[in-house]
Write an enzyme that holds these catalytic residues in place. Sequence first.
Site, mmCIF file in Angstrom:
data_model
loop_
_atom_site.group_PDB
_atom_site.id
_atom_site.type_symbol
_atom_site.label_atom_id
_atom_site.label_comp_id
_atom_site.label_asym_id
_atom_site.label_seq_id
_atom_site.Cartn_x
_atom_site.Cartn_y
_atom_site.Cartn_z
ATOM 1 C CB CYS A 225 -0.944 0.004 1.196
ATOM 2 S SG CYS A 225 -2.132 -1.345 1.126
ATOM 3 C CG HIS B 7 -3.289 3.636 1.848
ATOM 4 N ND1 HIS B 7 -3.722 3.183 0.620
ATOM 5 C CD2 HIS B 7 -3.367 2.576 2.694
ATOM 6 C CE1 HIS B 7 -4.041 1.910 0.721
ATOM 7 N NE2 HIS B 7 -3.842 1.519 1.971
ATOM 8 C CG ASN C 248 -6.690 -0.658 0.973
ATOM 9 O OD1 ASN C 248 -5.939 -0.252 0.091
ATOM 10 N ND2 ASN C 248 -6.263 -1.096 2.145
#
Length: 319
Positions: free
Chosen positions: A114, A246, A276
């Site tokens: 990520c 994020h 996500n």
Amino acid sequence: MMRRAAILGTGSALPARRVSNAELAQTVDTSDEWIVERTGIRFRHIAGPDETTATLATAAAQQALAAAGVEASAIDLIVLATATPDQTFPSSATKVQAALGIDDCIAFDVQAVCSGFLYAVSVAESMIRAGSANHALVIGSETFSRILDWEDRNTCVLFGDGAGAIVLGATEEDRGILSTKLHADGRHNELLYVDGGPSTTGTVGKLRMKGREVFRHAVVNLANVLGESLGAAGLEPGDIDWLVPHQANARILDATARKLDLDPAKVVVTVDQHANTSAASVPLALDLAVRDGRIKRGDIVVLEAMGGGFTWGAAVVRY
Ligand code: UT7
């Protein structure tokens, strides 16, 4: 005058298929209510058979090139952040290169899950500052739907597919990337990982996560790295025009804004629409806020992410 890397243009791409929480609840033991309350997620896009990390990345890159007014032939560096490459090798960056018709440039993937886009930005910026590149495509692209265990409600409701891209160009002006800070702590492998790989099982594997513990680390690590990156740029939280985080969980975004004493209206939120998307989430959110006119030239924009490894990082940009 110092040589810097400026963001010349942004782009993004999402798979055509958009899946609601209610649709997921038909096949997984979950509910729209649980997902919204615990995560803020309402929708995610899921790649179809013809949509891959490289095709989404190429579409995002084409948009970013058009926005920047830069020809593909001017690109001398492609850094693609992904944990879900089309093939184990060669890199998805070289697939994008071929799709864009670029005969020769530097092209490679970066793997920091990520945080991958922050790592990719930092590498590309360093190469531009060092004079090894003049125009870089930096891309985050993922198809996490392909590594999810669709029977595990703890993870499968949280992720989506997509891509975002920026074009970085060398500049002598006082704008662009002002600072980057990266971290990793490999002791936390077992909190967020994929249970397969070419050198262990010979399979792709599925994503596994201890969500509550990841959450706890994320809030602390993100607050620390945001402070560090702002300090390195000679700025304070009060100088932030836009935070582009994020997008893992709306509650992490809220907690981060609170720690910085930042007005929540200055946080770009896409987790409700995209879930996500790992390395794609920051450039996707950035592109959205540039295109809808929120982020303007001259604004101080802070990018941040935290993910598997653990890895985490932040970048301060004068857009
Ligand atoms: O991108 C990389 C970074 N990743 C992250 O930052 C993710 C960080 N973690 C999170 O976002 C949250 O921890 C989660 C969203 C993953 C979980 O939220 P939580 O508030 O920490 O919930 P929990 O793990 O404590 O689970 C609460 C309950 C459990 O039931 P019991 O054991 O308390 O009876 C789960 O079984 O919720 C249950 N549960 C669900 N229920 C309905 C877990 N997933 C679901 C689901 N639907 N999809």
